[in-house]
Design a protein around this motif. Sequence first.
Motif, PDB file in Angstrom:
ATOM      1  N   ASP A  64       0.834  -1.200   0.000  1.00  0.00           N
ATOM      2  CA  ASP A  64       0.000   0.000   0.000  1.00  0.00           C
ATOM      3  C   ASP A  64       0.874   1.258   0.000  1.00  0.00           C
ATOM      4  O   ASP A  64       0.581   2.231  -0.702  1.00  0.00           O
ATOM      5  CB  ASP A  64      -0.915   0.035   1.222  1.00  0.00           C
ATOM      6  N   VAL A  65       1.926   1.218   0.786  1.00  0.00           N
ATOM      7  CA  VAL A  65       2.840   2.358   0.868  1.00  0.00           C
ATOM      8  C   VAL A  65       3.489   2.610  -0.489  1.00  0.00           C
ATOM      9  O   VAL A  65       3.569   3.752  -0.952  1.00  0.00           O
ATOM     10  CB  VAL A  65       3.904   2.123   1.963  1.00  0.00           C
TER      11      VAL A  65
ATOM     12  N   PHE B 224       3.918  14.719   1.693  1.00  0.00           N
ATOM     13  CA  PHE B 224       5.094  13.853   1.746  1.00  0.00           C
ATOM     14  C   PHE B 224       5.718  13.870   3.140  1.00  0.00           C
ATOM     15  O   PHE B 224       6.119  12.828   3.666  1.00  0.00           O
ATOM     16  CB  PHE B 224       6.108  14.272   0.679  1.00  0.00           C
ATOM     17  N   THR B 225       5.780  15.032   3.759  1.00  0.00           N
ATOM     18  CA  THR B 225       6.333  15.151   5.116  1.00  0.00           C
ATOM     19  C   THR B 225       5.513  14.331   6.105  1.00  0.00           C
ATOM     20  O   THR B 225       6.071  13.649   6.967  1.00  0.00           O
ATOM     21  CB  THR B 225       6.393  16.630   5.537  1.00  0.00           C
ATOM     22  N   GLU B 226       4.198  14.373   5.964  1.00  0.00           N
ATOM     23  CA  GLU B 226       3.317  13.587   6.839  1.00  0.00           C
ATOM     24  C   GLU B 226       3.555  12.088   6.657  1.00  0.00           C
ATOM     25  O   GLU B 226       3.442  11.300   7.584  1.00  0.00           O
ATOM     26  CB  GLU B 226       1.859  13.933   6.518  1.00  0.00           C
ATOM     27  N   PHE B 227       3.906  11.722   5.466  1.00  0.00           N
ATOM     28  CA  PHE B 227       4.087  10.336   5.068  1.00  0.00           C
ATOM     29  C   PHE B 227       5.473   9.779   5.462  1.00  0.00           C
ATOM     30  O   PHE B 227       5.654   8.568   5.534  1.00  0.00           O
ATOM     31  CB  PHE B 227       3.899  10.299   3.542  1.00  0.00           C
ATOM     32  N   LEU B 228       6.435  10.659   5.739  1.00  0.00           N
ATOM     33  CA  LEU B 228       7.820  10.220   5.964  1.00  0.00           C
ATOM     34  C   LEU B 228       8.029   9.210   7.094  1.00  0.00           C
ATOM     35  O   LEU B 228       8.781   8.252   6.898  1.00  0.00           O
ATOM     36  CB  LEU B 228       8.735  11.427   6.176  1.00  0.00           C
ATOM     37  N   PRO B 229       7.431   9.358   8.255  1.00  0.00           N
ATOM     38  CA  PRO B 229       7.682   8.351   9.303  1.00  0.00           C
ATOM     39  C   PRO B 229       7.285   6.938   8.870  1.00  0.00           C
ATOM     40  O   PRO B 229       8.002   5.969   9.144  1.00  0.00           O
ATOM     41  CB  PRO B 229       6.844   8.835  10.483  1.00  0.00           C
ATOM     42  N   VAL B 230       6.156   6.816   8.199  1.00  0.00           N
ATOM     43  CA  VAL B 230       5.716   5.499   7.733  1.00  0.00           C
ATOM     44  C   VAL B 230       6.632   5.012   6.616  1.00  0.00           C
ATOM     45  O   VAL B 230       7.010   3.841   6.577  1.00  0.00           O
ATOM     46  CB  VAL B 230       4.251   5.545   7.262  1.00  0.00           C
ATOM     47  N   LEU B 231       7.000   5.907   5.719  1.00  0.00           N
ATOM     48  CA  LEU B 231       7.907   5.535   4.632  1.00  0.00           C
ATOM     49  C   LEU B 231       9.222   5.014   5.196  1.00  0.00           C
ATOM     50  O   LEU B 231       9.720   3.970   4.764  1.00  0.00           O
ATOM     51  CB  LEU B 231       8.156   6.733   3.717  1.00  0.00           C
ATOM     52  N   ARG B 232       9.765   5.700   6.182  1.00  0.00           N
ATOM     53  CA  ARG B 232      11.028   5.270   6.796  1.00  0.00           C
ATOM     54  C   ARG B 232      10.888   3.857   7.377  1.00  0.00           C
ATOM     55  O   ARG B 232      11.721   2.983   7.114  1.00  0.00           O
ATOM     56  CB  ARG B 232      11.427   6.275   7.874  1.00  0.00           C
ATOM     57  N   THR B 233       9.829   3.632   8.123  1.00  0.00           N
ATOM     58  CA  THR B 233       9.603   2.317   8.737  1.00  0.00           C
ATOM     59  C   THR B 233       9.440   1.235   7.676  1.00  0.00           C
ATOM     60  O   THR B 233      10.043   0.163   7.761  1.00  0.00           O
ATOM     61  CB  THR B 233       8.361   2.364   9.641  1.00  0.00           C
TER      62      THR B 233
END
Length: 162
Positions: A26-27, A96-105
Amino acid sequence: MSCSRPATSSPVEDWSTRLRRAAITDVYELRVCVEVGAAELAARRRTPEDIDALHTALAGRRAAVRVGDAEFVAADIALHEAVVAAAHNPVLTGLFTEFLPVLRTRLLDLVALLGLRTADGPDDGDAGHADLVDAVVRGDSAAAGRAARDELDRTLALLDRL
């Protein structure tokens, strides 16, 4: 006549919670939707400062190949952040900034799950990332979008094989 809304049996899940629960596929599908357009905009709107930031981020990503997974993922994300920043769209940047923590994980999960890198191995994604930076720098929005899509689709194809 009542204007009240009917009660729901469960609270609505907020965006941050939904992102944290998202599956890795999904990510990546979301990344395709967001980053292909960002790359196309970046190619049309990049400034000399953006070009410098893109070259710096690509060099940082290349240097991080020989370090730990967390450092490599941070450098990879920094490159994608530079592309999004070069799009000069504050709503896109905020998303994109909001999405970054999940993207990193999820990127850390992905690296471990697929064994995408080793400390002494090659960086299979370097050519695609170099193509992306080159297309943005040249101002070729179609090529930038293709490069972003190709890189993300490549990872999605690997995930489909699991």
